[in-house]
Design an enzyme around this catalytic site. Structure first.
Site, PDB file in Angstrom:
ATOM      1  N   GLU A   1       0.851  -1.252  -0.144  1.00  0.00           N
ATOM      2  CA  GLU A   1      -0.023  -0.060   0.047  1.00  0.00           C
ATOM      3  C   GLU A   1       0.858   1.462  -0.028  1.00  0.00           C
ATOM      4  OE1 GLU A   1      -3.172   0.154  -0.539  1.00  0.00           O
ATOM      5  OE2 GLU A   1      -3.648  -1.565  -0.342  1.00  0.00           O
TER       6      GLU A   1
ATOM      7  N   TYR B   1      -7.052   6.181   3.930  1.00  0.00           N
ATOM      8  CA  TYR B   1      -7.065   5.185   2.847  1.00  0.00           C
ATOM      9  C   TYR B   1      -6.353   4.034   3.268  1.00  0.00           C
ATOM     10  CZ  TYR B   1      -6.033   2.270  -1.057  1.00  0.00           C
ATOM     11  OH  TYR B   1      -5.740   1.095  -1.838  1.00  0.00           O
TER      12      TYR B   1
ATOM     13  N   ASP C   1     -10.428   5.138  -2.903  1.00  0.00           N
ATOM     14  CA  ASP C   1      -9.259   5.648  -3.508  1.00  0.00           C
ATOM     15  C   ASP C   1     -10.011   6.473  -4.737  1.00  0.00           C
ATOM     16  OD1 ASP C   1      -9.912   3.915  -5.306  1.00  0.00           O
ATOM     17  OD2 ASP C   1      -7.889   3.022  -5.832  1.00  0.00           O
TER      18      ASP C   1
END
Length: 286
Positions: free
Chosen positions: A32, A115, A133
């Protein structure tokens, strides 16, 4: 809509490392961080190298932060490497070396925002959380709101819009991943492939005849060529490849605009990405 996206994702989703059975929560966190503003194709080989070298948070925490910056190579935005190293230290010291599973604990980690925290909670641990996102926001804006463009982000508004769409907890991880993939592959910003979209039949934007976007638009990033970011990248490249201290005179040769180079060096020092050492030389953080 939810089941149609989940069904499409089962056969239309990409075969990516972080979607494989047994992929660790630490691997999910690293991926990520790397995927922030970097294309998937560039991330995959670096992710493998990074996790081979540092398979656990404790392994990375035991290395100097400069090693993480060097291993980051050309992924861009190298502050992410510093944040990831700081994450590894915090996880090792505060969470017994295990990536936490709940959003609040994840948000306490350096460099982890709304996020990333929810993505890890959902994709690594199967949590029932809305993940948002740019791709997800675009799909919701078009399908549910009839807008061509998602406009500027709003964490509260965007999370509420996605939360309202979540199916049951057992299906929400697949739905989160599927709607994100749909935006990345089918409902793209410039060339949406409505003819093969699994939810085109109920898309408000399509059914309205594809009206132009009305309202504020998302900010367009400034070009990279000739920018201060490129100057910073040139300095970082020299230091990553040197494996030693680098003198000011050596850095002067890496960028033609000396005023811009000075700003780049000052900014990198401020961000902790480089250090000034004896004899007017620089190195990656120790």
């Amino acid at each position: 809509m939810q089941q149609e996206i989940i069904d499409w994702f089962e056969t239309g989703g990409r075969d990516l490392p972080w979607r494989q059975p047994g992929f660790t929560p630490w691997g999910s966190l690293v991926s990520e961080f790397m995927l922030q503003q970097t294309p998937v194709a560039r991330v995959i080989p670096k992710l493998d190298e990074f996790l081979t070298r540092w398979p656990t948070p404790a392994a990375l925490a035991a290395s100097p932060s400069g090693d993480a910056v060097r291993a980051w190579a050309n992924l861009g935005y190298p502050r992410r490497a510093l944040w990831l190293h700081a994450c590894a230290v915090t996880i090792t010291e505060k969470f017994n070396g295990q990536v936490p599973s709940n959003v609040d604990d994840l948000l306490s980690l350096p460099g982890v925002g709304p996020y990333t925290a929810r993505a890890i909670a959902v994709f690594a641990f199967g949590g029932h959380e809305p993940v948002v996102d740019t791709n997800i926001r675009r799909v919701i804006a078009r399908h549910n709101q009839g807008n061509a463009d998602q406009g500027p982000p709003s964490t509260k508004r965007d999370l509420e819009a996605m939360a309202a769409l979540l199916p049951t907890p057992d299906l929400s991880p697949a739905f989160n991943a599927g709607i994100m993939e749909l935006g990345a592959l089918i409902c793209t910003a410039r060339n949406p492939q409505c003819e093969i979209c699994p939810i085109a039949r109920t898309c408000a934007w399509k059914n309205a005849g594809y009206p132009e976007h009305v309202g504020p638009k998302k900010t367009v990033q400034k070009k990279y060529e000739g920018s201060d970011r490129q100057a910073r990248g040139a300095v970082m490249k020299i230091l990553r490849e040197a494996h030693r201290t680098v003198s000011t005179s050596e850095l002067n040769d890496c960028w033609p605009d000396k005023a811009q180079l000075g700003r780049a060096i000052s900014g990198l020092l401020k961000d902790g990405l480089i250090e000034l050492v004896a004899d007017d030389s620089y190195q990656l953080p120790a």
